[in-house]
Scaffold this motif. Structure first.
Motif, PDB file in Angstrom:
ATOM      1  N   ASP A 102      -9.934  44.717  34.141  1.00  0.00           N
ATOM      2  CA  ASP A 102      -9.576  45.172  35.478  1.00  0.00           C
ATOM      3  C   ASP A 102     -10.849  45.162  36.320  1.00  0.00           C
ATOM      4  N   TYR A 103     -10.962  44.174  37.193  1.00  0.00           N
ATOM      5  CA  TYR A 103     -12.179  44.025  37.984  1.00  0.00           C
ATOM      6  C   TYR A 103     -12.282  45.048  39.108  1.00  0.00           C
ATOM      7  N   ASN A 104     -11.223  45.809  39.323  1.00  0.00           N
ATOM      8  CA  ASN A 104     -11.259  46.856  40.332  1.00  0.00           C
ATOM      9  C   ASN A 104     -11.573  48.215  39.733  1.00  0.00           C
ATOM     10  N   ALA A 105     -11.655  48.293  38.413  1.00  0.00           N
ATOM     11  CA  ALA A 105     -11.974  49.560  37.751  1.00  0.00           C
ATOM     12  C   ALA A 105     -13.444  49.889  38.001  1.00  0.00           C
ATOM     13  N   PRO A 106     -13.775  51.171  38.106  1.00  0.00           N
ATOM     14  CA  PRO A 106     -15.185  51.547  38.300  1.00  0.00           C
ATOM     15  C   PRO A 106     -16.058  51.040  37.154  1.00  0.00           C
ATOM     16  N   LEU A 107     -17.257  50.633  37.508  1.00  0.00           N
ATOM     17  CA  LEU A 107     -18.185  50.114  36.510  1.00  0.00           C
ATOM     18  C   LEU A 107     -18.742  51.240  35.653  1.00  0.00           C
ATOM     19  N   SER A 108     -19.001  50.917  34.428  1.00  0.00           N
ATOM     20  CA  SER A 108     -19.633  51.860  33.514  1.00  0.00           C
ATOM     21  C   SER A 108     -21.059  51.381  33.269  1.00  0.00           C
ATOM     22  N   LEU A 109     -22.016  52.272  33.415  1.00  0.00           N
ATOM     23  CA  LEU A 109     -23.417  51.875  33.240  1.00  0.00           C
ATOM     24  C   LEU A 109     -23.697  51.360  31.835  1.00  0.00           C
ATOM     25  N   SER A 110     -22.934  51.816  30.859  1.00  0.00           N
ATOM     26  CA  SER A 110     -23.178  51.363  29.489  1.00  0.00           C
ATOM     27  C   SER A 110     -22.719  49.931  29.266  1.00  0.00           C
ATOM     28  N   THR A 111     -21.829  49.425  30.117  1.00  0.00           N
ATOM     29  CA  THR A 111     -21.333  48.063  29.935  1.00  0.00           C
ATOM     30  C   THR A 111     -22.033  47.045  30.823  1.00  0.00           C
ATOM     31  N   ILE A 112     -22.853  47.493  31.736  1.00  0.00           N
ATOM     32  CA  ILE A 112     -23.543  46.567  32.633  1.00  0.00           C
ATOM     33  C   ILE A 112     -24.732  45.955  31.899  1.00  0.00           C
ATOM     34  N   ASN A 113     -24.782  44.622  31.918  1.00  0.00           N
ATOM     35  CA  ASN A 113     -25.914  43.903  31.333  1.00  0.00           C
ATOM     36  C   ASN A 113     -26.671  43.210  32.459  1.00  0.00           C
ATOM     37  N   TRP A 114     -27.922  43.553  32.581  1.00  0.00           N
ATOM     38  CA  TRP A 114     -28.747  42.958  33.625  1.00  0.00           C
ATOM     39  C   TRP A 114     -29.393  41.700  33.072  1.00  0.00           C
ATOM     40  N   GLN A 115     -29.296  40.600  33.828  1.00  0.00           N
ATOM     41  CA  GLN A 115     -29.891  39.345  33.394  1.00  0.00           C
ATOM     42  C   GLN A 115     -31.368  39.284  33.772  1.00  0.00           C
ATOM     43  N   GLN A 116     -31.689  39.694  34.967  1.00  0.00           N
ATOM     44  CA  GLN A 116     -33.061  39.563  35.462  1.00  0.00           C
ATOM     45  C   GLN A 116     -33.654  40.883  35.942  1.00  0.00           C
ATOM     46  N   LEU A 117     -32.851  41.721  36.545  1.00  0.00           N
ATOM     47  CA  LEU A 117     -33.377  42.963  37.103  1.00  0.00           C
ATOM     48  C   LEU A 117     -33.696  43.954  35.993  1.00  0.00           C
ATOM     49  N   ASN A 118     -34.810  44.624  36.131  1.00  0.00           N
ATOM     50  CA  ASN A 118     -35.222  45.635  35.170  1.00  0.00           C
ATOM     51  C   ASN A 118     -35.124  46.983  35.877  1.00  0.00           C
ATOM     52  N   LEU A 119     -33.943  47.608  35.766  1.00  0.00           N
ATOM     53  CA  LEU A 119     -33.677  48.847  36.486  1.00  0.00           C
ATOM     54  C   LEU A 119     -33.458  49.990  35.504  1.00  0.00           C
ATOM     55  N   ASN A 120     -33.922  51.164  35.898  1.00  0.00           N
ATOM     56  CA  ASN A 120     -33.747  52.357  35.084  1.00  0.00           C
ATOM     57  C   ASN A 120     -32.296  52.825  35.214  1.00  0.00           C
ATOM     58  N   LYS A 121     -31.577  52.858  34.106  1.00  0.00           N
ATOM     59  CA  LYS A 121     -30.161  53.237  34.149  1.00  0.00           C
ATOM     60  C   LYS A 121     -29.955  54.664  34.639  1.00  0.00           C
ATOM     61  N   LYS A 122     -30.931  55.518  34.395  1.00  0.00           N
ATOM     62  CA  LYS A 122     -30.824  56.899  34.871  1.00  0.00           C
ATOM     63  C   LYS A 122     -30.769  56.931  36.399  1.00  0.00           C
ATOM     64  N   HIS A 123     -31.523  56.052  37.048  1.00  0.00           N
ATOM     65  CA  HIS A 123     -31.553  56.013  38.509  1.00  0.00           C
ATOM     66  C   HIS A 123     -30.272  55.433  39.093  1.00  0.00           C
ATOM     67  N   LEU A 124     -29.516  54.703  38.281  1.00  0.00           N
ATOM     68  CA  LEU A 124     -28.276  54.097  38.767  1.00  0.00           C
ATOM     69  C   LEU A 124     -27.083  55.040  38.697  1.00  0.00           C
ATOM     70  N   GLN A 125     -27.246  56.169  38.025  1.00  0.00           N
ATOM     71  CA  GLN A 125     -26.134  57.096  37.818  1.00  0.00           C
ATOM     72  C   GLN A 125     -25.582  57.668  39.121  1.00  0.00           C
ATOM     73  N   VAL A 126     -26.410  57.794  40.127  1.00  0.00           N
ATOM     74  CA  VAL A 126     -25.977  58.423  41.379  1.00  0.00           C
ATOM     75  C   VAL A 126     -25.399  57.418  42.376  1.00  0.00           C
ATOM     76  N   LEU A 127     -25.411  56.139  42.024  1.00  0.00           N
ATOM     77  CA  LEU A 127     -24.947  55.122  42.959  1.00  0.00           C
ATOM     78  C   LEU A 127     -23.432  55.000  42.945  1.00  0.00           C
ATOM     79  N   PRO A 128     -22.843  54.767  44.122  1.00  0.00           N
ATOM     80  CA  PRO A 128     -21.396  54.507  44.160  1.00  0.00           C
ATOM     81  C   PRO A 128     -21.086  53.133  43.558  1.00  0.00           C
ATOM     82  N   ASP A 129     -19.833  52.938  43.228  1.00  0.00           N
ATOM     83  CA  ASP A 129     -19.399  51.715  42.544  1.00  0.00           C
ATOM     84  C   ASP A 129     -19.713  50.452  43.341  1.00  0.00           C
TER      85      ASP A 129
END
Length: 185
Positions: free
Chosen positions: A41-68
């Motif tokens: 379901d591409y409209n379901a909210p994203l889960s940080l545990s399932t997101i795989n970053w190809q190039q960006l090196n982002l802190n997952k803790k900092h992404l917790q507060v972001l909207p979908d």
């Protein structure tokens, strides 16, 4: 008579075996596994545990507060960065080196320095609790708007770099065609 029965059995087994292998090869070629049905379901909210970053090196803790919608935009940006880096790698594999332009330098700086800094600031702002809820809410709204503007800016710059890359390839093809046409006679 027994020879005909033996040939019939061998033919039947061979046909079934080759049919099964062909069916499996067909499914493998189109990228599906028989018997396994997965619905995404591409409209379901994203889960940080399932997101795989190809190039960006982002802190997952900092992404917790972001909207979908901002997480989805970050994923799009990551895919575009991956395409751009694949292009750069292809150039280096062909022993072609291109000079780094100012737009390339700016995008690289924004992606690897400024974006992580802004995400960290946004996270810390969201995690700080004040007594004035109205003031706290206004700051969060303003922070979301500022981050959205930065994400839009980065994505727009990446789109321009990718469009420039496509235009460059098209021009190279036109030059090659003109060269071949001029030496055709």
């Amino acid at each position: 008579m027994s020879v005909l029965i033996g040939v019939g059995i061998v033919t039947t087994i061979t046909t079934i075996y080759l049919g099964k292998k062909g069916w499996q090869a067909f499914h493998k070629a189109v990228g599906i596994t028989p018997g396994v049905l997965r619905y995404h379901d591409y409209n379901a909210p994203l889960s940080l545990s399932t997101i795989n970053w190809q190039q960006l090196n982002l802190n997952k803790k900092h992404l917790q507060v972001l909207p979908d919608h901002q997480l989805r935009q970050l994923q799009r940006i990551d895919e575009k960065v991956s395409s751009y880096y694949d292009y750069q790698k292809a150039l280096s594999d062909q022993n072609k080196t291109s000079a780094v332009t100012e737009p390339q330098f700016v995008v690289d700086k924004m992606l690897h320095t400024r974006l992580p800094e802004m995400l960290a600031s946004r996270y810390h702002l969201a995690s700080v609790r004040t007594n004035a809820k109205q003031m706290d809410n206004q700051k969060n709204i303003e922070a979301d708007e500022l981050l959205q503007q930065v994400l839009n800016n980065i994505e727009q710059r990446l789109d321009e770099l990718l469009a420039q890359m496509q235009l460059q390839h098209l021009q190279e093809l036109q030059v090659m065609k003109n060269y071949i046409d001029s030496h055709d006679s």
